[in-house]
Design a protein around this motif. Structure first.
Motif, PDB file in Angstrom:
ATOM      1  N   SER A  29      -5.203   6.259  -1.915  1.00 36.41           N
ATOM      2  CA  SER A  29      -6.746   6.435  -2.198  1.00 36.41           C
ATOM      3  C   SER A  29      -7.502   5.281  -1.477  1.00 36.41           C
ATOM      4  CB  SER A  29      -7.000   6.353  -3.723  1.00 36.41           C
ATOM      5  OG  SER A  29      -7.036   5.012  -4.127  1.00 36.41           O
ATOM      6  N   PRO A  30      -8.841   5.659  -1.156  1.00 39.17           N
ATOM      7  CA  PRO A  30      -9.824   4.622  -0.532  1.00 39.17           C
ATOM      8  C   PRO A  30      -9.817   3.311  -1.387  1.00 39.17           C
ATOM      9  CG  PRO A  30     -10.940   6.629  -0.765  1.00 39.17           C
ATOM     10  CD  PRO A  30      -9.543   6.915  -1.449  1.00 39.17           C
TER      11      PRO A  30
ATOM     12  N   TYR B 275       0.721  -1.101  -0.154  1.00 35.80           N
ATOM     13  CA  TYR B 275       0.037   0.092   0.020  1.00 35.80           C
ATOM     14  C   TYR B 275       0.889   1.411   0.037  1.00 35.80           C
ATOM     15  CZ  TYR B 275      -3.365   3.473   1.781  1.00 35.80           C
ATOM     16  OH  TYR B 275      -3.815   4.713   2.071  1.00 35.80           O
ATOM     17  N   LYS B 276       1.730   1.467   0.987  1.00 38.47           N
ATOM     18  CA  LYS B 276       2.932   2.352   0.987  1.00 38.47           C
ATOM     19  C   LYS B 276       3.659   2.524  -0.366  1.00 38.47           C
ATOM     20  CE  LYS B 276       1.667   4.064   4.913  1.00 38.47           C
ATOM     21  NZ  LYS B 276       1.182   5.370   4.779  1.00 38.47           N
ATOM     22  N   SER B 277       4.066   1.329  -0.980  1.00 37.23           N
ATOM     23  CA  SER B 277       4.966   1.363  -2.025  1.00 37.23           C
ATOM     24  C   SER B 277       4.253   1.768  -3.481  1.00 37.23           C
ATOM     25  CB  SER B 277       5.484   0.179  -2.127  1.00 37.23           C
ATOM     26  OG  SER B 277       6.458   0.076  -1.143  1.00 37.23           O
ATOM     27  N   LEU B 278       2.796   1.675  -3.650  1.00 41.97           N
ATOM     28  CA  LEU B 278       2.304   1.983  -4.520  1.00 41.97           C
ATOM     29  C   LEU B 278       2.340   3.212  -5.179  1.00 41.97           C
ATOM     30  CD1 LEU B 278      -1.139  -0.263  -4.205  1.00 41.97           C
ATOM     31  CD2 LEU B 278       0.605  -0.365  -6.033  1.00 41.97           C
ATOM     32  N   HIS B 279       2.461   4.177  -3.802  1.00 49.67           N
ATOM     33  CA  HIS B 279       2.792   5.613  -4.152  1.00 49.67           C
ATOM     34  C   HIS B 279       3.952   5.888  -5.179  1.00 49.67           C
ATOM     35  CE1 HIS B 279       2.453   9.792  -3.156  1.00 49.67           C
ATOM     36  NE2 HIS B 279       3.642   9.544  -2.285  1.00 49.67           N
TER      37      HIS B 279
ATOM     38  N   MET C 114       7.049  10.373 -13.545  1.00 49.22           N
ATOM     39  CA  MET C 114       7.687   9.820 -12.455  1.00 49.22           C
ATOM     40  C   MET C 114       8.131   8.263 -13.099  1.00 49.22           C
ATOM     41  SD  MET C 114       4.624   8.922  -9.792  1.00 49.22           S
ATOM     42  CE  MET C 114       5.906   7.989  -8.695  1.00 49.22           C
ATOM     43  N   ALA C 115       7.796   8.079 -14.307  1.00 49.20           N
ATOM     44  CA  ALA C 115       8.069   6.796 -14.804  1.00 49.20           C
ATOM     45  C   ALA C 115       9.652   6.287 -14.625  1.00 49.20           C
ATOM     46  CB  ALA C 115       7.668   6.622 -16.334  1.00 49.20           C
ATOM     47  N   GLY C 116       9.787   5.262 -14.011  1.00 43.51           N
ATOM     48  CA  GLY C 116      11.443   4.900 -14.144  1.00 43.51           C
ATOM     49  C   GLY C 116      12.243   5.731 -13.104  1.00 43.51           C
ATOM     50  N   TRP C 117      11.474   6.439 -12.313  1.00 46.11           N
ATOM     51  CA  TRP C 117      12.650   7.442 -11.557  1.00 46.11           C
ATOM     52  C   TRP C 117      13.616   6.747 -10.671  1.00 46.11           C
ATOM     53  CZ3 TRP C 117      12.573   6.747  -6.103  1.00 46.11           C
ATOM     54  CH2 TRP C 117      11.654   6.113  -5.786  1.00 46.11           C
ATOM     55  N   TRP C 118      13.130   5.602 -10.356  1.00 45.99           N
ATOM     56  CA  TRP C 118      13.999   4.711  -9.248  1.00 45.99           C
ATOM     57  C   TRP C 118      15.014   4.109  -9.866  1.00 45.99           C
ATOM     58  CZ3 TRP C 118      13.734  -0.431 -10.369  1.00 45.99           C
ATOM     59  CH2 TRP C 118      12.690  -1.121 -11.017  1.00 45.99           C
ATOM     60  N   GLN C 119      15.011   3.940 -11.464  1.00 48.39           N
ATOM     61  CA  GLN C 119      16.156   3.355 -11.986  1.00 48.39           C
ATOM     62  C   GLN C 119      17.385   4.158 -12.262  1.00 48.39           C
ATOM     63  OE1 GLN C 119      13.800   2.147 -15.580  1.00 48.39           O
ATOM     64  NE2 GLN C 119      12.337   0.911 -14.451  1.00 48.39           N
TER      65      GLN C 119
ATOM     66  N   ARG D 260      -1.810  18.851  -2.081  1.00 49.17           N
ATOM     67  CA  ARG D 260      -0.977  17.450  -1.475  1.00 49.17           C
ATOM     68  C   ARG D 260      -1.945  16.319  -1.958  1.00 49.17           C
ATOM     69  NH1 ARG D 260       3.733  17.661   1.383  1.00 49.17           N
ATOM     70  NH2 ARG D 260       2.842  15.961   2.430  1.00 49.17           N
ATOM     71  N   ASP D 261      -3.136  16.468  -2.432  1.00 47.94           N
ATOM     72  CA  ASP D 261      -3.819  15.439  -3.028  1.00 47.94           C
ATOM     73  C   ASP D 261      -3.230  14.962  -4.504  1.00 47.94           C
ATOM     74  OD1 ASP D 261      -7.294  14.115  -3.229  1.00 47.94           O
ATOM     75  OD2 ASP D 261      -5.451  13.215  -3.296  1.00 47.94           O
ATOM     76  N   LEU D 262      -2.422  14.205  -4.660  1.00 48.15           N
ATOM     77  CA  LEU D 262      -2.221  14.184  -6.146  1.00 48.15           C
ATOM     78  C   LEU D 262      -3.074  13.541  -6.828  1.00 48.15           C
ATOM     79  CD1 LEU D 262       1.625  12.869  -5.071  1.00 48.15           C
ATOM     80  CD2 LEU D 262       0.995  15.109  -6.233  1.00 48.15           C
ATOM     81  N   SER D 263      -3.773  12.510  -6.510  1.00 49.31           N
ATOM     82  CA  SER D 263      -4.776  11.792  -7.082  1.00 49.31           C
ATOM     83  C   SER D 263      -5.806  12.718  -7.891  1.00 49.31           C
ATOM     84  CB  SER D 263      -5.455  10.687  -6.291  1.00 49.31           C
ATOM     85  OG  SER D 263      -6.099  11.150  -5.094  1.00 49.31           O
TER      86      SER D 263
END
Lengths: 118, 141
Positions: free
Chosen positions: A91-92, A80-84, B20-25, B3-6
């Motif tokens: 989200s709910p 849940y935390k990593s989906l971010h 943010m696609a592939g940011w961690w790579q 703050r509500d990105l969604s």
């Protein structure tokens, strides 16, 4: 002020994380590799009568329940935390998907240890 | 700042959002972070394997035997080897970040070093591994 329920999920995450960090590797090796292959441990170690007796014992029930329930809640919270991080922001819906599946799995586990008899 | 990105997708202003696609790579530190986080999938998968076994156990000897047969299949062995690697990595990273995830610990007025916490945790994991394997060994039929 309404109390946050976050500490409950973090506590389950921590308990499951600690249990799997301590016992996870050896359990996966024994139940998923060693016993099925008969490598180091005999293949009939997890035979039906033996596992039934284990699951019918109160301590066996507790061990089974702790493993399944805590592992599920640890994973659900972490996912849940990593989906971010992959663009699915809290989200709910994502909350329900993660904690909901852990809850369903926990109910099945509870049903299992009761239905297996005493 | 919103703050509500969604909710920004439906925002009429269509503000710029950094992709943010592939940011961690792009950074080995973040690759390790993501690997650490995906170990949760292995923990979940193993819990489901056990749960299916438990449900099969409640359905009698025949159902349980089919679960055991599945465990003996090459696919299951391969999956469990993967789960084992992920579980060991989870175990290591769990104690590696423990100095940061637990409240500060003091001994004799001095903060306990991170390495001490990490290696105490690793030692505990090794001890539990040996202890549990010893118990399994003593329970051989």
């Amino acid at each position: 002020m309404k109390r946050s329920n976050a500490p409950i999920f973090w506590a389950l995450f921590g308990a499951g994380g600690m249990l799997s960090a301590l016992a996870g590797p050896v359990l996966v090796f024994v139940t998923g590799i060693a016993i099925p292959l008969g490598f180091l441990l005999p293949a009939d170690m997890m035979s039906y009568p033996r596992m039934l007796a284990f699951a019918q014992h109160p301590i066996g029930k507790l061990i089974i329940l702790a493993l399944i329930v805590l592992f599920l809640w640890h994973a659900a919270h972490r996912i849940y935390k990593s989906l971010h991080d992959v663009g699915i922001h809290p989200s709910p819906g994502s909350r329900l998907a993660c904690y909901g599946s852990a809850m369903v799995g926990s109910v099945f586990a509870l049903y299992g240890v009761l239905a297996v008899g005493f | 700042m919103n703050r509500d990105l969604s909710s920004t997708q439906k925002d009429g202003r269509r503000p710029y959002m950094r992709p943010m696609a592939g940011w961690w790579q792009r950074n080995p530190f973040f690759v390790r972070y993501m690997l650490r986080e995906v170990t949760a999938l292995a923990v979940a998968a193993y819990a489901i394997v056990l749960l299916v076994g438990l449900i099969c156990l409640t359905n009698g000897a025949f159902a349980f035997q089919s679960w055991l047969n599945v465990l003996r299949s090459p696919l299951s062995i391969a999956l469990h080897l993967l789960l084992l690697v992920a579980m060991v990595y989870h175990s290591w990273t769990w104690f590696e970040i423990m100095p940061k995830t637990m409240p500060p610990m003091y001994s004799g007025g001095k903060r306990v070093a991170g390495a001490v916490i990490t290696w105490t945790g690793v030692a505990a994991a090794v001890a539990v591994t040996l202890l549990l394997f010893g118990i399994f060994w003593s329970l051989r039929p």
